[in-house]
Scaffold this active site. Structure first.
Site, PDB file in Angstrom:
ATOM      1  N   GLN A 194       0.856  -1.195   0.000  1.00  0.00           N
ATOM      2  CA  GLN A 194       0.000   0.000   0.000  1.00  0.00           C
ATOM      3  C   GLN A 194       0.889   1.240   0.000  1.00  0.00           C
ATOM      4  OE1 GLN A 194      -2.520   2.459   3.285  1.00  0.00           O
ATOM      5  NE2 GLN A 194      -2.907   0.273   3.319  1.00  0.00           N
ATOM      6  N   ASP A 243      -6.298   5.961   0.434  1.00  0.00           N
ATOM      7  CA  ASP A 243      -7.224   7.096   0.418  1.00  0.00           C
ATOM      8  C   ASP A 243      -7.540   7.668  -0.972  1.00  0.00           C
ATOM      9  OD1 ASP A 243      -8.712   9.285   1.122  1.00  0.00           O
ATOM     10  OD2 ASP A 243      -7.195  10.257   2.342  1.00  0.00           O
ATOM     11  N   ASP A 272     -12.356   8.512   5.015  1.00  0.00           N
ATOM     12  CA  ASP A 272     -12.107   8.679   3.582  1.00  0.00           C
ATOM     13  C   ASP A 272     -13.409   8.490   2.793  1.00  0.00           C
ATOM     14  OD1 ASP A 272      -9.495   8.948   4.359  1.00  0.00           O
ATOM     15  OD2 ASP A 272      -8.954   6.865   3.906  1.00  0.00           O
ATOM     16  N   GLY A 318       1.909  -1.006  15.342  1.00  0.00           N
ATOM     17  CA  GLY A 318       2.922  -1.409  16.322  1.00  0.00           C
ATOM     18  C   GLY A 318       3.348  -2.864  16.215  1.00  0.00           C
ATOM     19  N   VAL A 364       4.472  -0.962   8.903  1.00  0.00           N
ATOM     20  CA  VAL A 364       5.169   0.160   8.286  1.00  0.00           C
ATOM     21  C   VAL A 364       6.614   0.130   8.777  1.00  0.00           C
ATOM     22  CG1 VAL A 364       5.266   2.642   7.893  1.00  0.00           C
ATOM     23  CG2 VAL A 364       3.040   1.532   8.222  1.00  0.00           C
ATOM     24  N   LYS A 409      -2.476 -15.707  37.377  1.00  0.00           N
ATOM     25  CA  LYS A 409      -3.041 -16.221  38.622  1.00  0.00           C
ATOM     26  C   LYS A 409      -3.341 -15.081  39.579  1.00  0.00           C
ATOM     27  CE  LYS A 409      -0.643 -16.979  42.271  1.00  0.00           C
ATOM     28  NZ  LYS A 409      -1.471 -16.420  43.366  1.00  0.00           N
ATOM     29  N   CYS A 458       1.879 -16.196  46.724  1.00  0.00           N
ATOM     30  CA  CYS A 458       3.073 -16.047  45.887  1.00  0.00           C
ATOM     31  C   CYS A 458       3.771 -17.377  45.686  1.00  0.00           C
ATOM     32  CB  CYS A 458       4.039 -15.047  46.523  1.00  0.00           C
ATOM     33  SG  CYS A 458       3.261 -13.450  46.808  1.00  0.00           S
TER      34      CYS A 458
HETATM   35  N1  3NM Z   1      -2.869   2.592  10.153  1.00  0.00           N
HETATM   36  P1  3NM Z   1       3.746   0.686  12.291  1.00  0.00           P
HETATM   37  S1  3NM Z   1      -1.829   2.187  12.415  1.00  0.00           S
HETATM   38  C1  3NM Z   1      -0.965   3.172   8.711  1.00  0.00           C
HETATM   39  O1  3NM Z   1      -4.711   1.769  13.035  1.00  0.00           O
HETATM   40  C2  3NM Z   1      -1.520   2.787   9.988  1.00  0.00           C
HETATM   41  O2  3NM Z   1      -5.429   2.068  11.047  1.00  0.00           O
HETATM   42  C3  3NM Z   1      -3.170   2.277  11.383  1.00  0.00           C
HETATM   43  O3  3NM Z   1       2.696   1.612  11.549  1.00  0.00           O
HETATM   44  C4  3NM Z   1      -4.531   2.022  11.865  1.00  0.00           C
HETATM   45  O4  3NM Z   1       3.690  -0.634  11.616  1.00  0.00           O
HETATM   46  C5  3NM Z   1      -0.786   2.583  11.155  1.00  0.00           C
HETATM   47  O5  3NM Z   1       5.047   1.382  12.052  1.00  0.00           O
HETATM   48  C6  3NM Z   1       0.668   2.716  11.303  1.00  0.00           C
HETATM   49  O6  3NM Z   1       3.387   0.665  13.723  1.00  0.00           O
HETATM   50  C7  3NM Z   1       1.342   1.379  11.530  1.00  0.00           C
HETATM   51 MG    MG Z   2      -7.040   7.496   5.604  1.00  0.00          MG
END
Ligand code: 3NM
Ligand code: MG
Length: 520
Positions: free
Chosen positions: A42, A75, A94, A175, A201, A367, A446
């Site tokens: 993309q 987009d 979008d 992330g 990304v 736990k 514990c």
């Molecule tokens: N869209 P990275 S999060 C482009 O939640 C994009 O829709 C997201 O980047 C969404 O892989 C995101 O570096 C960025 O964390 C993801």
């Molecule tokens: Mg967008």
């Protein structure tokens, strides 16, 4: 390329910002990622004039075509039409899906970003080709994200679209990187529908060597995570309704014996109050305890075939950083981790610590007592309904909460109390062994975590059996100690308890164990 042949396993989203791309060339990065095996790309560019975007997209399209991989534009329907690439990806703000479809035609691939069940159902209904589910984890790449939904949120969406009869392809985003990709995939997957892949990304575009990074991610995506063994096997083998709850009792003795025979390492990151007692309990059951709160040491310790206990009893910023290091090390080594969220709901700091730890790695066993388990469960908005943190739950509510948390986290959950509840997310067991005397001395909760860690280290392939065996060993020893004529209070209880733990172990090892397990 036919839509059904698209390989979503590793989906590359581009970003040309200096913070991520640095001084690398985007075309080169994409080419390398394609060589590694990325199956869909993309082009996502939030800035730039239309003419410039079209030029860049054209150049990328030449590259993706060479690899027979679709290129989508984020987009910008106009840019996609101008370039003649395979489709677009649209967010909730979008152009709407129906209009985009009308402009681009049936053959175009259209993906939609969704972060809740309603959006997902709408996109499936509207004929989206795939869903981009997110944001899984907070990410510097996209800071205007509206919802951080975690793996529990992804799974909830997958469960609902499967229930509604849709088979729309899906990836998750936000992330995702090499340190969490296996866990994200494993914990996100619903019973009937799993993810088709992950979108990244920075994990590729921001990597020093994008090709190596993509190859590494793909190799992780294609092999099962080290911690998945028993639960994955079970959820594949059993359908929820048909399955009979297995009788674990014949398997208890062999677990106790396995600890005795293998002397597994029980690595405890625990609080000062209970270190000595927990170490003595470990020795009594035949394990080898080490009490080390220093995270740097965990990488070496994780290679010794043992298990880790993270006990949040005296949490502080240094402690938290140490837990995270150790958790990462044990996850990487494929060794089990037991999480004891002591006092989880008591303070804001502890509630945050629970979230931090749960996002940082995979926990094999969670736990806690009723309040702690409620807190651990409660950070998922969608699933919180019906769980009032001030009320005391009925027996069936407790059993259900434990099962739902285990199901959500794909782990084993234990709720201790007069009756203990244990679940692997499929079945739930209630254990009525134990004695109120356990509440009169410090460190019993514990050291139960310690006992569980030793059992699970010896029997990683069947975690729920290991956990239940550990609990029965522990609680029956407490009952036997409490019944002894020489025990008259908490002081005399402690040595008698250690003796009984050790006696049960020796009797089991020699095949002479006879005791009453109150489990159903
Ligand atoms: N869209 P990275 S999060 C482009 O939640 C994009 O829709 C997201 O980047 C969404 O892989 C995101 O570096 C960025 O964390 C993801
Ligand atoms: Mg967008």
């Amino acid at each position: 390329m036919r839509k059904e042949d698209i390989d979503y396993t590793l989906y590359l989203v581009t970003d040309s910002s200096p913070a991520i791309l640095g001084d690398r060339d985007l075309n080169h990065v994409v080419e390398e990622a394609l060589e590694a095996g990325v199956g869909i790309v993309q082009f996502r560019e939030k800035k730039g004039d239309t003419r410039e975007l079209i030029e860049k997209a054209r150049a990328l399209h030449q590259i993706t075509k060479k690899h027979n991989v679709p290129l989508l534009i984020n987009d910008r329907v106009d840019v996609a039409l101008a370039v003649g690439c395979e489709g677009i990806h649209i967010g909730q703000d979008d152009m709407d899906l129906a209009t985009a479809r009308r402009l681009l035609g049936e053959d175009a691939i259209i993906g939609v970003t969704v972060s809740n069940v309603e959006q997902a159902i709408e996109a499936c209904q509207g004929g989206a080709d795939y869903l981009g589910i997110g944001t899984v984890y907070a990410t510097p790449t996209k800071t205007n994200t509206k919802d951080i939904i975690g793996t529990a949120g992804v799974r909830n969406i997958l469960d609902h679209i499967a229930d509604a009869g849709y088979t729309t392809r899906s990836v998750c985003i936000g992330g995702i990187n090499a340190s969490n990709v296996q866990r994200v995939l494993f914990q996100s997957n619903g019973i009937r529908k799993g993810l088709d892949g992950v979108a990244v990304v920075s994990a590729v575009v921001g990597a020093a060597n994008p090709k190596a990074a993509a190859l590494h991610l793909l190799s992780l995506l294609k092999r099962p995570p080290p911690f998945s063994s028993d639960l994955q096997r079970k959820s594949q083998a059993l359908s929820e309704t048909e399955a009979l709850k297995p009788d674990l009792l014949p398997l208890i003795g062999p677990v106790i014996r396995a600890v005795h025979e293998t002397t597994p390492l029980s690595h405890n990151m625990t609080n000062l109050v209970v270190q000595n007692f927990a170490a003595n309990v470990a020795l009594a059951i035949g394990a080898s305890p080490i009490m080390s709160n220093y995270g740097e040491e965990a990488a070496d310790l994780s290679k010794l075939g043992g298990a880790l206990v993270i006990n949040m009893g005296t949490v502080n910023p240094d402690g938290l950083a140490n837990y995270m290091k150790a958790l990462k090390a044990y996850n990487e080594a494929g060794r089990p981790v037991v999480f004891d969220p002591v006092g989880a709901g008591a303070t804001t700091i502890r509630r945050e610590a629970v979230k931090t730890i749960m996002a940082a790695g995979y926990l094999d066993v969670i736990k806690g007592n009723e309040g702690e388990i409620k807190t651990v469960f409660g950070d998922n908005k969608e699933q919180q309904r019906g769980v009032d943190s001030s009320s005391t739950l009925s027996a069936s509510d407790k059993a259900s909460l434990v099962r739902r948390l285990a199901h959500r986290e794909k782990c084993v959950v234990v709720m201790t109390g007069k009756t203990d509840y244990v679940s692997d997310g499929i079945f739930t067991w209630a254990i009525d062994n134990g004695t109120p005397r356990l509440g009169e001395v410090t460190g019993t909760g514990c050291s139960l975590g310690t006992t569980i860690s030793a059992a699970i280290a010896s029997r990683q392939a069947d975690r729920v059996t290991a956990v239940i065996a550990a609990m029965l060993h522990f609680e029956i020893a407490a009952e036997l100690a409490d019944e002894r004529p020489d025990v008259s209070g908490p002081g005399t209880f402690i040595p008698a308890f250690l003796d009984e733990l050790s006696r049960i172990r020796m009797d089991t090892a020699s095949g002479n164990l006879s005791c009453v397990c109150d489990i159903q």
